[in-house]
Design an enzyme around this catalytic site. Sequence first.
Site, PDB file in Angstrom:
ATOM      1  N   ILE A  47       0.819  -1.200   0.000  1.00 47.62           N
ATOM      2  CA  ILE A  47       0.000   0.000   0.000  1.00 47.62           C
ATOM      3  C   ILE A  47       0.861   1.262   0.000  1.00 47.62           C
ATOM      4  CG2 ILE A  47      -0.203   0.081   2.514  1.00 47.62           C
ATOM      5  CD1 ILE A  47      -2.903   1.042  -0.085  1.00 47.62           C
ATOM      6  N   ARG A  50       1.964   1.722  -3.842  1.00 44.91           N
ATOM      7  CA  ARG A  50       0.928   2.164  -4.777  1.00 44.91           C
ATOM      8  C   ARG A  50       0.074   3.299  -4.231  1.00 44.91           C
ATOM      9  NH1 ARG A  50      -1.861  -3.085  -3.371  1.00 44.91           N
ATOM     10  NH2 ARG A  50      -3.692  -2.523  -2.113  1.00 44.91           N
ATOM     11  N   ARG A  70      12.667  -3.964   8.697  1.00 47.69           N
ATOM     12  CA  ARG A  70      13.511  -4.807   9.542  1.00 47.69           C
ATOM     13  C   ARG A  70      14.600  -5.488   8.726  1.00 47.69           C
ATOM     14  NH1 ARG A  70       8.396  -7.097  13.113  1.00 47.69           N
ATOM     15  NH2 ARG A  70       8.408  -5.411  14.648  1.00 47.69           N
ATOM     16  N   TYR A  91      12.377  -0.280  12.861  1.00 44.69           N
ATOM     17  CA  TYR A  91      11.286   0.642  13.113  1.00 44.69           C
ATOM     18  C   TYR A  91      11.655   1.612  14.234  1.00 44.69           C
ATOM     19  CZ  TYR A  91       8.557  -2.860  10.521  1.00 44.69           C
ATOM     20  OH  TYR A  91       8.080  -3.738   9.573  1.00 44.69           O
ATOM     21  N   LEU A 107       1.541  -1.272   8.731  1.00 48.19           N
ATOM     22  CA  LEU A 107       1.909  -2.598   9.207  1.00 48.19           C
ATOM     23  C   LEU A 107       0.672  -3.470   9.395  1.00 48.19           C
ATOM     24  CD1 LEU A 107       4.469  -1.425  11.924  1.00 48.19           C
ATOM     25  CD2 LEU A 107       4.988  -2.279   9.627  1.00 48.19           C
ATOM     26  N   HIS A 112      -0.411  -2.221  14.872  1.00 51.07           N
ATOM     27  CA  HIS A 112      -0.804  -0.816  14.857  1.00 51.07           C
ATOM     28  C   HIS A 112      -0.648  -0.167  16.223  1.00 51.07           C
ATOM     29  CE1 HIS A 112      -3.499  -1.166  11.008  1.00 51.07           C
ATOM     30  NE2 HIS A 112      -2.237  -1.468  10.793  1.00 51.07           N
ATOM     31  N   LYS A 130      -6.092   1.435   8.096  1.00 54.34           N
ATOM     32  CA  LYS A 130      -7.287   0.807   8.652  1.00 54.34           C
ATOM     33  C   LYS A 130      -7.088  -0.710   8.688  1.00 54.34           C
ATOM     34  CE  LYS A 130      -8.048  -0.691   4.483  1.00 54.34           C
ATOM     35  NZ  LYS A 130      -7.813  -2.121   4.234  1.00 54.34           N
ATOM     36  N   ARG A 197      -4.025 -11.849   6.258  1.00 53.54           N
ATOM     37  CA  ARG A 197      -5.361 -11.363   6.596  1.00 53.54           C
ATOM     38  C   ARG A 197      -6.365 -12.489   6.843  1.00 53.54           C
ATOM     39  NH1 ARG A 197      -5.669  -7.181   1.671  1.00 53.54           N
ATOM     40  NH2 ARG A 197      -4.526  -8.952   0.776  1.00 53.54           N
ATOM     41  N   ASP A 209     -10.921  -5.703   6.791  1.00 54.86           N
ATOM     42  CA  ASP A 209     -10.083  -5.251   5.679  1.00 54.86           C
ATOM     43  C   ASP A 209     -10.847  -4.444   4.640  1.00 54.86           C
ATOM     44  OD1 ASP A 209      -7.325  -5.447   4.534  1.00 54.86           O
ATOM     45  OD2 ASP A 209      -8.425  -6.311   2.860  1.00 54.86           O
TER      46      ASP A 209
END
Length: 363
Positions: A47, A50, A70, A91, A107, A112, A130, A197, A209
């Site tokens: 994400i 793009r 990492r 991070y 992430l 989150h 989200k 996911r 998602d």
Amino acid sequence: MEVRDGLVEAAAVCDHRPGSRRFLGPRTPGGADTMTLRWGILGCARISRRGLIPGIEGSRTGELAAIASRDGAKARAWGAEFRIPRPHDSYEALVADPDLDAVYIPLPNELHAPWVKAAADAGKHVLCEKPLALDAAEAAAMVAHCRDRGVILMEAFMWRHQPRTRGLLGHLAGGLIGELRLVRASFSFPIEAGDWRLDPARGGGAVWDVGCYGVSTARLFAGTEPEGIRARAHFGPSGVDMSLAATLSFPGGVLASIDCSFEQPFRCAYELVGTRGVIEVPDAYLPPAASPALAHVRTIGSGSDSDAGTDRSRVLEFPAVDQYAEMVDAFAASVAAGRLLAPAEDGLAQMRALDAVLAAARD
């Protein structure tokens, strides 16, 4: 107009790092309500490639200054590809970077909360993908943590910042389709086996998602929070919802019908139905950046009952923009204001609604 539950107060728009009082200045040709923000990105996610990287590059207010992975070699490769000055191999190093103002967190969902809190502790404003959290209780803790540290926390619902979204809100307020009675939203695509996911421990599932878009859509256009929710779902072998359909009821007589799936063909649309007409919105959450975004309007003509032959139809066109760039600039405006500005997503209220949807589906 401000977003209430996600409100973050700041005494002044400044660098909140301990011992520093470096104010972030307006960016020419922007005005007093725009800020130059130096961004860092946690992780080399799809994400980011793009979405947010071209979004920052295309914004009026953003400067992409750092990226972390990492895998140090991967961070350096992305740094070279996208001309990002400071690639970090952890991070922790990015969050501690003294020359950043804002951090984007794309992430996996279970990461989150800890990284939002770490970024806030370092005085960084946070744009988080989200869903904001794994549940509403975790979201409440994140919001409180960021409020206590005087930084902005915003959930990254880019579609809310499209010119089309703002335009349709205006058309609804102006009575184009009468009184709003129904919001219908669909978002689905087939997911590959082994995708993270599909793991419930990582906050997986279709509603978290993609169903979250429909819930956000209904809440935005209804202008309030749902007072009743019913849902049913098909759950996969891992225990996550693979397909889900929900009905939400809002004060004022507005209903919403939302469906989402990880096992259906790609669909991405919403529909606003009023007492005098309907607006159909294709490519709802992923509009083309190079051509105008469209909305199809049909309003009731002189006919009645089932006679639609006299209905009037037209197409609304909205400017072709990068919705991620619009979100970056909206985020900067919220930082400048010291609070979330509408139509920014109230992540806490959104998570409360998502919790209720999934609980209803499991009931």
